[in-house]
Design a protein around this motif. Structure first.
Motif, PDB file in Angstrom:
ATOM      1  N   MET A  79     126.412  64.802 -34.512  1.00 55.52           N
ATOM      2  CA  MET A  79     125.686  63.805 -33.728  1.00 55.52           C
ATOM      3  C   MET A  79     126.659  62.810 -33.086  1.00 55.52           C
ATOM      4  SD  MET A  79     122.471  63.211 -36.324  1.00 55.52           S
ATOM      5  CE  MET A  79     121.849  61.787 -35.463  1.00 55.52           C
ATOM      6  N   GLU A  80     127.673  62.432 -33.849  1.00 53.32           N
ATOM      7  CA  GLU A  80     128.690  61.521 -33.322  1.00 53.32           C
ATOM      8  C   GLU A  80     129.429  62.170 -32.148  1.00 53.32           C
ATOM      9  OE1 GLU A  80     132.403  60.797 -35.586  1.00 53.32           O
ATOM     10  OE2 GLU A  80     131.818  58.683 -35.463  1.00 53.32           O
ATOM     11  N   ARG A  81     129.780  63.443 -32.288  1.00 53.36           N
ATOM     12  CA  ARG A  81     130.495  64.167 -31.240  1.00 53.36           C
ATOM     13  C   ARG A  81     129.653  64.253 -29.978  1.00 53.36           C
ATOM     14  NH1 ARG A  81     133.471  68.367 -31.843  1.00 53.36           N
ATOM     15  NH2 ARG A  81     135.596  68.085 -31.472  1.00 53.36           N
ATOM     16  N   LYS A  82     128.355  64.485 -30.139  1.00 56.55           N
ATOM     17  CA  LYS A  82     127.442  64.557 -28.990  1.00 56.55           C
ATOM     18  C   LYS A  82     127.423  63.217 -28.252  1.00 56.55           C
ATOM     19  CE  LYS A  82     123.991  66.112 -26.474  1.00 56.55           C
ATOM     20  NZ  LYS A  82     124.196  67.031 -25.408  1.00 56.55           N
ATOM     21  N   LEU A  83     127.353  62.116 -28.989  1.00 53.58           N
ATOM     22  CA  LEU A  83     127.355  60.792 -28.374  1.00 53.58           C
ATOM     23  C   LEU A  83     128.671  60.543 -27.641  1.00 53.58           C
ATOM     24  CD1 LEU A  83     126.044  58.056 -27.854  1.00 53.58           C
ATOM     25  CD2 LEU A  83     126.944  57.301 -30.074  1.00 53.58           C
ATOM     26  N   ILE A  84     129.779  60.915 -28.258  1.00 48.46           N
ATOM     27  CA  ILE A  84     131.087  60.750 -27.620  1.00 48.46           C
ATOM     28  C   ILE A  84     131.152  61.568 -26.334  1.00 48.46           C
ATOM     29  CG2 ILE A  84     133.561  61.213 -27.868  1.00 48.46           C
ATOM     30  CD1 ILE A  84     133.178  60.519 -30.885  1.00 48.46           C
ATOM     31  N   ASP A  85     130.638  62.791 -26.360  1.00 53.43           N
ATOM     32  CA  ASP A  85     130.607  63.625 -25.149  1.00 53.43           C
ATOM     33  C   ASP A  85     129.817  62.940 -24.030  1.00 53.43           C
ATOM     34  OD1 ASP A  85     132.102  65.767 -26.132  1.00 53.43           O
ATOM     35  OD2 ASP A  85     130.325  66.892 -26.792  1.00 53.43           O
ATOM     36  N   GLN A  86     128.674  62.380 -24.369  1.00 51.56           N
ATOM     37  CA  GLN A  86     127.844  61.700 -23.373  1.00 51.56           C
ATOM     38  C   GLN A  86     128.568  60.493 -22.789  1.00 51.56           C
ATOM     39  OE1 GLN A  86     124.424  61.179 -25.981  1.00 51.56           O
ATOM     40  NE2 GLN A  86     123.222  62.498 -24.629  1.00 51.56           N
ATOM     41  N   VAL A  87     129.194  59.701 -23.665  1.00 50.63           N
ATOM     42  CA  VAL A  87     129.920  58.522 -23.213  1.00 50.63           C
ATOM     43  C   VAL A  87     131.066  58.942 -22.295  1.00 50.63           C
ATOM     44  CG1 VAL A  87     131.385  56.599 -23.956  1.00 50.63           C
ATOM     45  CG2 VAL A  87     129.256  57.088 -25.180  1.00 50.63           C
ATOM     46  N   CYS A  88     131.782  59.979 -22.664  1.00 50.97           N
ATOM     47  CA  CYS A  88     132.912  60.439 -21.846  1.00 50.97           C
ATOM     48  C   CYS A  88     132.467  60.883 -20.461  1.00 50.97           C
ATOM     49  CB  CYS A  88     133.656  61.571 -22.557  1.00 50.97           C
ATOM     50  SG  CYS A  88     134.581  61.020 -23.995  1.00 50.97           S
ATOM     51  N   ARG A  89     131.352  61.580 -20.380  1.00 51.14           N
ATOM     52  CA  ARG A  89     130.832  61.989 -19.068  1.00 51.14           C
ATOM     53  C   ARG A  89     130.549  60.764 -18.202  1.00 51.14           C
ATOM     54  NH1 ARG A  89     128.056  65.863 -21.939  1.00 51.14           N
ATOM     55  NH2 ARG A  89     126.113  64.715 -21.901  1.00 51.14           N
TER      56      ARG A  89
ATOM     57  N   ALA B  13     130.848  50.054 -20.301  1.00 52.91           N
ATOM     58  CA  ALA B  13     130.233  50.140 -21.629  1.00 52.91           C
ATOM     59  C   ALA B  13     128.795  49.621 -21.638  1.00 52.91           C
ATOM     60  CB  ALA B  13     131.079  49.392 -22.645  1.00 52.91           C
ATOM     61  N   GLU B  14     128.549  48.504 -20.960  1.00 51.51           N
ATOM     62  CA  GLU B  14     127.213  47.912 -20.953  1.00 51.51           C
ATOM     63  C   GLU B  14     126.185  48.854 -20.337  1.00 51.51           C
ATOM     64  OE1 GLU B  14     130.009  46.410 -19.953  1.00 51.51           O
ATOM     65  OE2 GLU B  14     130.206  44.841 -21.481  1.00 51.51           O
ATOM     66  N   GLY B  15     126.545  49.456 -19.213  1.00 53.49           N
ATOM     67  CA  GLY B  15     125.646  50.395 -18.551  1.00 53.49           C
ATOM     68  C   GLY B  15     125.413  51.650 -19.371  1.00 53.49           C
ATOM     69  N   ILE B  16     126.464  52.120 -20.026  1.00 57.94           N
ATOM     70  CA  ILE B  16     126.346  53.309 -20.878  1.00 57.94           C
ATOM     71  C   ILE B  16     125.414  53.030 -22.049  1.00 57.94           C
ATOM     72  CG2 ILE B  16     127.597  54.876 -22.408  1.00 57.94           C
ATOM     73  CD1 ILE B  16     130.043  54.486 -20.538  1.00 57.94           C
ATOM     74  N   ALA B  17     125.607  51.873 -22.688  1.00 56.26           N
ATOM     75  CA  ALA B  17     124.765  51.507 -23.838  1.00 56.26           C
ATOM     76  C   ALA B  17     123.299  51.426 -23.422  1.00 56.26           C
ATOM     77  CB  ALA B  17     125.233  50.179 -24.422  1.00 56.26           C
TER      78      ALA B  17
ATOM     79  N   GLU C 121     123.609  50.956 -29.438  1.00 55.09           N
ATOM     80  CA  GLU C 121     124.167  49.629 -29.653  1.00 55.09           C
ATOM     81  C   GLU C 121     125.437  49.471 -28.820  1.00 55.09           C
ATOM     82  OE1 GLU C 121     122.978  47.069 -31.562  1.00 55.09           O
ATOM     83  OE2 GLU C 121     121.190  48.287 -31.913  1.00 55.09           O
ATOM     84  N   LEU C 122     125.574  48.324 -28.193  1.00 51.57           N
ATOM     85  CA  LEU C 122     126.731  48.064 -27.342  1.00 51.57           C
ATOM     86  C   LEU C 122     128.028  48.137 -28.136  1.00 51.57           C
ATOM     87  CD1 LEU C 122     127.922  47.338 -24.607  1.00 51.57           C
ATOM     88  CD2 LEU C 122     127.428  44.928 -25.105  1.00 51.57           C
ATOM     89  N   ASP C 123     128.035  47.648 -29.364  1.00 51.96           N
ATOM     90  CA  ASP C 123     129.252  47.693 -30.191  1.00 51.96           C
ATOM     91  C   ASP C 123     129.716  49.124 -30.444  1.00 51.96           C
ATOM     92  OD1 ASP C 123     129.316  44.939 -30.317  1.00 51.96           O
ATOM     93  OD2 ASP C 123     128.358  44.832 -32.290  1.00 51.96           O
ATOM     94  N   VAL C 124     128.780  50.025 -30.657  1.00 56.73           N
ATOM     95  CA  VAL C 124     129.115  51.436 -30.892  1.00 56.73           C
ATOM     96  C   VAL C 124     129.743  52.031 -29.628  1.00 56.73           C
ATOM     97  CG1 VAL C 124     128.143  53.731 -31.353  1.00 56.73           C
ATOM     98  CG2 VAL C 124     127.321  51.739 -32.637  1.00 56.73           C
ATOM     99  N   ILE C 125     129.135  51.753 -28.490  1.00 55.65           N
ATOM    100  CA  ILE C 125     129.636  52.286 -27.224  1.00 55.65           C
ATOM    101  C   ILE C 125     130.998  51.688 -26.904  1.00 55.65           C
ATOM    102  CG2 ILE C 125     129.199  52.489 -24.747  1.00 55.65           C
ATOM    103  CD1 ILE C 125     127.353  54.201 -26.621  1.00 55.65           C
ATOM    104  N   ARG C 126     131.170  50.407 -27.164  1.00 51.00           N
ATOM    105  CA  ARG C 126     132.478  49.777 -26.926  1.00 51.00           C
ATOM    106  C   ARG C 126     133.567  50.407 -27.788  1.00 51.00           C
ATOM    107  NH1 ARG C 126     130.551  43.574 -26.475  1.00 51.00           N
ATOM    108  NH2 ARG C 126     130.254  43.542 -24.226  1.00 51.00           N
ATOM    109  N   GLU C 127     133.235  50.722 -29.033  1.00 53.12           N
ATOM    110  CA  GLU C 127     134.207  51.366 -29.930  1.00 53.12           C
ATOM    111  C   GLU C 127     134.633  52.720 -29.358  1.00 53.12           C
ATOM    112  OE1 GLU C 127     134.676  52.712 -34.601  1.00 53.12           O
ATOM    113  OE2 GLU C 127     132.675  52.373 -33.794  1.00 53.12           O
TER     114      GLU C 127
END
Length: 92
Positions: free
Chosen positions: A28-38, A46-50, A56-62
């Motif tokens: 699940m973490e890998r899937k989220l990272i893939d989405q963020v990278c795209r 980061a704000e728009g992605i979150a 959570e914005l903190d997760v996306i910022r990390e």
């Protein structure tokens, strides 16, 4: 004697279940990272992605912070390893 065998069997069952759950969470973490990278490749912040992913914005910022090192390719496998390594350091 039977109690020891039973406990060993239950312990193995518990450990298998725990390992399975860890694998699911890592996926699940890998899937989220893939989405963020795209989204990073498309120039999103980061704000728009979150907001878009409803995370959570903190997760996306990390994730974004870890991903900077791997730009512009954004290898999600390496980003996930970096995040896990940072979490291990924080735990100690």
């Amino acid at each position: 004697m039977l109690l020891e065998e039973y406990n060993e069997k239950e312990t193995r069952k518990y450990l298998r279940r725990e390992a399975w759950e860890e694998g699911v969470l890592a996926g699940m973490e890998r899937k989220l990272i893939d989405q963020v990278c795209r989204m990073l490749r498309r120039g999103m912040e980061a704000e728009g992605i979150a907001e878009e992913l409803e995370e959570e914005l903190d997760v996306i910022r990390e994730i974004c912070q870890a991903a900077q090192e791997f730009a512009p390719d954004y290898d999600s496998r390496l980003i996930q390893k970096r995040i896990q390594k940072e979490e291990e350091i924080i735990e100690f």
